[in-house]
Design a protein around this motif. Structure first.
Motif, PDB file in Angstrom:
ATOM      1  N   SER A  36      25.425  13.057   4.522  1.00  0.00           N
ATOM      2  CA  SER A  36      26.821  13.683   4.806  1.00  0.00           C
ATOM      3  C   SER A  36      28.042  12.144   5.266  1.00  0.00           C
ATOM      4  O   SER A  36      28.924  12.611   4.677  1.00  0.00           O
ATOM      5  CB  SER A  36      26.755  13.711   6.511  1.00  0.00           C
ATOM      6  N   CYS A  37      27.122  11.184   4.279  1.00  0.00           N
ATOM      7  CA  CYS A  37      28.534   9.726   4.866  1.00  0.00           C
ATOM      8  C   CYS A  37      28.171   9.944   3.587  1.00  0.00           C
ATOM      9  O   CYS A  37      28.093   9.845   2.200  1.00  0.00           O
ATOM     10  CB  CYS A  37      27.539   8.783   5.360  1.00  0.00           C
ATOM     11  N   THR A  91      18.542  11.811  11.667  1.00  0.00           N
ATOM     12  CA  THR A  91      19.840  11.961  10.691  1.00  0.00           C
ATOM     13  C   THR A  91      19.531  10.917   9.066  1.00  0.00           C
ATOM     14  O   THR A  91      18.566  10.095   9.309  1.00  0.00           O
ATOM     15  CB  THR A  91      20.651  11.355  11.033  1.00  0.00           C
ATOM     16  N   LEU A 147      23.586  15.759  11.127  1.00  0.00           N
ATOM     17  CA  LEU A 147      24.288  15.177  10.239  1.00  0.00           C
ATOM     18  C   LEU A 147      26.119  14.793   9.468  1.00  0.00           C
ATOM     19  O   LEU A 147      26.026  13.428   9.524  1.00  0.00           O
ATOM     20  CB  LEU A 147      24.343  16.585   8.825  1.00  0.00           C
ATOM     21  N   ALA A 148      26.736  15.362  10.471  1.00  0.00           N
ATOM     22  CA  ALA A 148      27.513  15.418  10.438  1.00  0.00           C
ATOM     23  C   ALA A 148      28.355  14.272  11.471  1.00  0.00           C
ATOM     24  O   ALA A 148      27.870  14.299  13.028  1.00  0.00           O
ATOM     25  CB  ALA A 148      29.184  15.910  10.385  1.00  0.00           C
TER      26      ALA A 148
END
Length: 309
Positions: A173-174, A168, A151-152
Motif C-alpha cells: 500500500s505504501c 502490516t 493495508l491502507a
C-alpha cells in the motif's frame, strides 16, 4: 519447521506463518496446526499468525484452537488476525466479501471475550451462542497479544481508534520507503484521538528480506524468487524486483544496505520489523543464509548504534 528452529538459535523474537487457501500463493491453510507442531520443536521463540483469517471460521473454534496453541507453547502465542482479501478464498468458502468487515468485527469480539475466560451468551448477525465458555484457556493467563492486519492508512487509523495493535505489509500500500512512517503516524493519530498513548509493542511492520554479501549478489539470488512470489499474488499490481528496489519498500541487499534501512525505520518510530526471508520458493539454503546474516551481522550494528558503542 527447520527455519523456525534456526530462528530460535539465532535469537529472533517471533516466528510467523500466514494462512492462505486454495492456491499456491500460500502453503499453510491452518496456522494453528503448524504452530502447535513448532511449539514442540522450540523452547523460547514466540509463535505468531500473520495472519489468522477470522472471517472464514467459527470464532468459537478459533478461540479454542489458539488457546491450545498458547497452552502447548507455554504462553508464546502472538495472534495476528485479519479479514482476508483474496477473492478466490471467499469463493472457496462461499462467502460474500462485502460482508467481511462485519464478519471480522463480530468474530474478533467473540474471540477476545472467550480467550479472556468469559462465559458468553452472544446474539450477533453471524454467530449465536448460549453460555459458551472455553474449557482450555491461554497459558498466558490473559488474552494473548492480538495484532489486526491493515493495508491502507484509513485502516491503520481505524484500528488505532479501536485501541488494537496493527500488523502490516507496507509494500502492498505504501508508495515509497518514507511512506512507511506515514502509515505508522496515521495509526498513532487514531490511538491519540482515542486517548491512548503510543506503545513500542503496538505494531509489526513486515518487509521482504534478503541479505547477501553485496547488493548485486542479493539481486542475483532473490530476484527470480521475488518475481515468482509477486506473480502468484493474485489481483494485485505486479511490483517486480526492480520496482520494489526503486520504491525501497524491502530489505534487499548487502549487510550495510539493510542495516541502514533498519536504522531509518527506527527513526520513523518503528520498533518491530518482521523479516520475510522465505518467499517465492527461494532455495532454503539461501533463506537460511539470509536469516543468519541478518541476525549475526545486521542486528549487531543496530545494537551498537543504539547503545553508542
Amino acid at each position: 519447521m527447520g527455519q523456525c528452529e534456526l530462528a530460535e538459535r539465532l535469537g529472533y523474537d517471533t516466528f510467523f506463518c500466514a494462512e492462505h487457501h486454495f492456491h499456491e500463493y500460500g502453503v499453510v491453510p491452518d496456522p494453528a496446526v503448524m504452530l502447535a507442531a513448532l511449539a514442540q520443536r522450540t523452547k523460547r521463540i514466540r509463535l505468531g499468525t500473520a495472519i489468522s483469517i477470522l472471517t472464514f471460521h467459527d470464532p468459537r473454534h478459533i478461540a479454542e484452537s489458539y488457546a491450545m496453541v498458547d497452552l502447548l507453547s507455554g504462553g508464546r502465542l502472538v495472534f495476528g488476525v485479519g479479514s482476508g482479501y483474496l477473492a478466490h478464498e471467499f469463493v472457496g468458502y462461499g462467502q460474500d466479501p462485502k460482508e467481511k468487515r462485519e464478519r471480522f468485527n463480530e468474530a474478533l469480539d467473540i474471540v477476545k471475550r472467550l480467550l479472556s475466560g468469559e462465559t458468553l451468551a452472544y446474539q450477533g448477525h453471524y454467530s449465536r451462542s448460549d453460555r459458551v465458555v472455553l474449557n482450555v484457556l491461554p497459558h498466558q493467563g490473559r488474552v494473548p497479544p492480538i495484532y489486526v492486519a491493515i493495508l491502507a492508512r484509513e485502516g491503520a487509523y481505524h484500528v488505532g481508534r479501536q485501541g488494537d495493535r496493527i500488523f502490516t505489509v507496507p509494500y502492498a500500500s505504501c508508495k515509497d520507503f518514507a511512506d512507511i512512517g506515514a502509515l505508522l503516524a496515521e495509526y498513532r493519530k487514531g490511538r491519540a484521538e482515542a486517548g491512548l498513548a503510543a506503545d513500542d509493542d503496538d505494531h509489526v511492520f513486515t518487509l521482504h528480506t534478503h541479505v547477501a554479501s553485496s547488493d548485486a549478489e542479493a539481486s542475483a539470488q532473490a530476484k527470480a524468487a521475488y518475481d515468482l512470489y509477486v506473480d502468484t499474488r493474485l489481483y494485485a499490481k505486479k511490483h517486480v524486483y526492480e520496482d520494489v528496489i526503486e520504491t525501497g519498500i524491502c530489505l534487499f541487499g548487502a549487510v550495510d544496505t539493510v542495516a541502514q534501512k533498519i536504522a531509518r525505520l527506527r527513526e520513523m518510530g518503528i520498533r518491530h520489523v518482521a523479516t520475510m526471508h522465505n518467499f517465492g520458493a527461494l532455495d532454503p539454503a539461501l533463506v537460511e543464509r539470509s536469516m543468519t546474516l541478518f541476525a549475526r551481522e545486521v542486528m549487531p550494528q543496530l545494537s551498537s548504534a543504539s547503545t553508542g558503542a
